[in-house]
Design an enzyme around this catalytic site. Structure first.
Site, PDB file in Angstrom:
ATOM      1  N   ASP A 167      45.722  47.044  48.402  1.00 52.01           N
ATOM      2  CA  ASP A 167      44.425  47.694  48.222  1.00 52.01           C
ATOM      3  C   ASP A 167      44.194  47.974  46.737  1.00 52.01           C
ATOM      4  O   ASP A 167      43.838  49.090  46.354  1.00 52.01           O
ATOM      5  CB  ASP A 167      44.353  48.988  49.039  1.00 52.01           C
ATOM      6  CG  ASP A 167      42.933  49.571  49.084  1.00 52.01           C
ATOM      7  OD1 ASP A 167      41.971  48.801  48.902  1.00 52.01           O
ATOM      8  OD2 ASP A 167      42.797  50.784  49.293  1.00 52.01           O
ATOM      9  N   LEU A 168      44.369  46.955  45.911  1.00 48.63           N
ATOM     10  CA  LEU A 168      44.182  47.132  44.476  1.00 48.63           C
ATOM     11  C   LEU A 168      42.690  47.181  44.169  1.00 48.63           C
ATOM     12  O   LEU A 168      41.972  46.197  44.310  1.00 48.63           O
ATOM     13  CB  LEU A 168      44.844  45.985  43.708  1.00 48.63           C
ATOM     14  CG  LEU A 168      44.882  46.149  42.180  1.00 48.63           C
ATOM     15  CD1 LEU A 168      45.720  47.364  41.790  1.00 48.63           C
ATOM     16  CD2 LEU A 168      45.439  44.889  41.519  1.00 48.63           C
TER      17      LEU A 168
END
Length: 236
Positions: A167-168
């Site tokens: 979930d960058l």
């Protein structure tokens, strides 16, 4: 040194350089409120509480599900083993990243509470002092090119440690008062061999910039992502 404490159906992992008594209700926000040590909070998937320890501030997070399933089963997860619980996996991953020289919060304590076939989980980790996420920063001013260079380098360090940040996004990248770049929120992330996931991380990050450009009119242009990618590539 990392220690492990068993308290009934709760398993707690803690850094004994920071936590001297793991029997305290460390993961109970009301305990910190009674001590007068809650210094702030942030809302997201539930509330993250910021609490004052002796020498640092910490972020207390209770793991919650998202999406439609999260409306039905808010914070319970299927139990297989204590080492596979989300809290201890993030705890251990943060430790591995620090050992690899990546700027991430120091893990302080993690808890898994088993109940039948499921468990609940909590994490206490360092709150980075004087830091803002990229969304907050870019809403006010554009970033200089050198900062995109630093961001690219930090992501490369994470990828060189073979950590897939699933979930960058620009909410999970911080810059502190010394212009040091930090990466946070490693729930459901893991170490794995080289693969397309590295480019997928970058693609996800770029989509995050574009989303916030449309949603909040942040000070950002696509050419700045080229600077980030170039720095990333030169550090791999």
């Amino acid at each position: 040194m990392i220690q492990r404490s068993q308290q009934g159906n709760s398993t707690i992992w803690f850094d004994d350089e920071i936590i001297s008594d793991p029997t305290l209700p460390l993961f109970d926000a009301s305990y910190w409120q009674e001590q007068g040590k809650v210094v702030g909070s942030a809302s997201g998937r539930g509330t993250t509480w910021f609490v004052q320890l002796d020498d640092m501030q910490a972020a207390l997070r209770h793991y919650r599900r998202g999406g439609l399933f999260g409306k039905l089963v808010e914070d319970h997860y299927w139990f297989t083993s204590t080492e596979q619980t989300r809290s201890v996996q993030e705890f251990n991953l943060l430790r591995a990243l620090i050992q690899s020289g990546v700027n991430v919060p120091r893990p302080i304590a993690a808890r898994a509470v088993k109940s039948g076939l499921t468990y609940q989980a909590d994490l206490l980790s360092e709150r980075i002092p004087n830091a803002k996420d990229l969304v907050s920063i870019l809403q006010e001013n554009p970033l200089p090119e050198v900062m995109y260079h630093k961001i690219g380098q930090e992501i490369a360090k994470m990828h060189n440690a073979n950590v897939n940040h699933t979930d960058l996004n620009i909410h999970n990248i911080l810059i502190d008062g010394q212009e040091k770049v930090w990466i946070i929120d490693f729930d459901k992330c893991c170490q794995q061999p080289d693969g397309d996931w590295k480019q997928n991380n970058l693609n996800r990050l770029k989509r995050s910039f574009l989303k916030e450009l449309n949603k909040r009119q942040i000070h950002w242009k696509e050419s700045e992502f080229d600077v980030l990618e170039k720095a990333y590539s030169s550090s791999r």
